[in-house]
Enzyme design. Sequence first.
Site, PDB file in Angstrom:
ATOM      1  N   SER A 119       0.820  -1.212   0.000  1.00  0.00           N
ATOM      2  CA  SER A 119       0.000   0.000   0.000  1.00  0.00           C
ATOM      3  C   SER A 119       0.852   1.259   0.000  1.00  0.00           C
ATOM      4  O   SER A 119       0.311   2.364  -0.041  1.00  0.00           O
ATOM      5  CB  SER A 119      -0.885   0.036   1.244  1.00  0.00           C
ATOM      6  OG  SER A 119      -1.746  -1.041   1.240  1.00  0.00           O
ATOM      7  N   HIS A 140      -0.232  -1.913  -7.276  1.00  0.00           N
ATOM      8  CA  HIS A 140      -1.096  -1.656  -6.123  1.00  0.00           C
ATOM      9  C   HIS A 140      -2.568  -1.652  -6.522  1.00  0.00           C
ATOM     10  O   HIS A 140      -3.017  -0.779  -7.262  1.00  0.00           O
ATOM     11  CB  HIS A 140      -0.694  -0.316  -5.481  1.00  0.00           C
ATOM     12  CG  HIS A 140      -1.465  -0.012  -4.254  1.00  0.00           C
ATOM     13  ND1 HIS A 140      -1.908   1.243  -3.927  1.00  0.00           N
ATOM     14  CD2 HIS A 140      -1.912  -0.828  -3.256  1.00  0.00           C
ATOM     15  CE1 HIS A 140      -2.574   1.185  -2.791  1.00  0.00           C
ATOM     16  NE2 HIS A 140      -2.592  -0.050  -2.375  1.00  0.00           N
ATOM     17  N   GLU A 152      -2.154   1.016  -9.440  1.00  0.00           N
ATOM     18  CA  GLU A 152      -0.988   1.894  -9.535  1.00  0.00           C
ATOM     19  C   GLU A 152       0.223   1.014  -9.831  1.00  0.00           C
ATOM     20  O   GLU A 152       0.450   0.014  -9.137  1.00  0.00           O
ATOM     21  CB  GLU A 152      -0.772   2.637  -8.219  1.00  0.00           C
ATOM     22  CG  GLU A 152      -1.851   3.661  -7.922  1.00  0.00           C
ATOM     23  CD  GLU A 152      -1.732   4.259  -6.525  1.00  0.00           C
ATOM     24  OE1 GLU A 152      -1.899   5.465  -6.388  1.00  0.00           O
ATOM     25  OE2 GLU A 152      -1.483   3.494  -5.561  1.00  0.00           O
ATOM     26  N   ASN A 190      -3.202   6.418  -1.839  1.00  0.00           N
ATOM     27  CA  ASN A 190      -3.111   6.380  -0.375  1.00  0.00           C
ATOM     28  C   ASN A 190      -2.498   7.650   0.198  1.00  0.00           C
ATOM     29  O   ASN A 190      -2.793   8.028   1.338  1.00  0.00           O
ATOM     30  CB  ASN A 190      -2.334   5.146   0.082  1.00  0.00           C
ATOM     31  CG  ASN A 190      -3.229   3.916   0.096  1.00  0.00           C
ATOM     32  OD1 ASN A 190      -4.451   4.045   0.026  1.00  0.00           O
ATOM     33  ND2 ASN A 190      -2.638   2.752   0.166  1.00  0.00           N
TER      34      ASN A 190
END
Length: 285
Positions: A119, A140, A152, A190
């Site tokens: 993450s 990701h 990602e 994130n």
Amino acid sequence: MAIKKLGVLGAGTMGAGIAQIGAEAGLQVVLVDIEQKFVDRGLKVITTNWDKAVAKGKITDKDVADYLGRLKTSTNNRDLQDCDLIIEAIIENIEIKKKVFKELGEMCSPATVLASNTSGFSITEIAVASGRPDKVVGMHFFNPVPVMKLVEVIPGAETTEETVAVAMETCRVIGKTAIRAKEAPGFIVNRLLVPYLNDAAHAYQEGVASVEDIDQAMKLGANMPIGPLALCDLVGIDVLLMVAEYFYQEFGDPKFRPALALKQKVRAGHLGIKTGKGFYDYTKK
Ligand code: CAA
């Protein structure tokens, strides 16, 4: 390089989702976890999703049989060694990830590309541990994987363009939109989302409003599909806390200070949907 055989390491929420969409996309998939009970739990999540899709008339029983025919499970990492691409989706702990990448780097065919679903940890740090940093890339995914369209793709310092191309092409094959991001804590999503969720937990802790009202406010006032505290429960409060702590340490900025409410939930074992309790109680539904 066209990917035919996909390895997924970790049969938790993310790994199961990745294995599911891989099998649906026609790839041979090997899903591995350390214990049979984790493998069984992941497989149950996948087959439940397929059963629901059959009930909705979106796929047929024959489709499910085909998907299952392509999905193998194991508790032995060695079953991953001839995969074209292995996506790691294990616990969000950098030391454990490094240990696993070292093992994969030693065991797999030199052509195998190794990806991490981290993450937000450093891909370069994970890649170096593998002994083949040119073949390691971040991929990701987002929860729930079968629904969320984004992946990602994050190159580390030594990742080759060829390796990035494998990740990009795999995203295309499994029906995801890939966005390339530079290596920085939290990448894009994130970096923006975790402070928002952490702030919602701070607001709750400060008594600004109830859990339900904070969520309702962001749904009705900002058109979010789901409230931030419900999203904490969906993501996993343990995952969120680990990412928030990592941000706090990496950026050294007090704005990333993890909310006590997140720490208390984790200490109580209330990690969200996966444990039945988080900001909400799912055992009563
Ligand atoms: N697995 C598979 N499919 C699921 C699912 C799951 N866990 N949850 C919902 N779905 C499917 C449903 O089956 C349904 O499919 P159909 O349209 O084919 O019928 C569809 O999604 C919509 O579901 P619902 O009608 O039940 O519920 P909803 O409209 O509220 O949508 C949601 C659910 C898509 C999860 C929505 O609430 C949402 O978008 N939430 C935000 C999710 C999000 O922000 N995720 C990112 C988290 S951050 C992250 O993952 C990264 C990290 O590193 C921490």
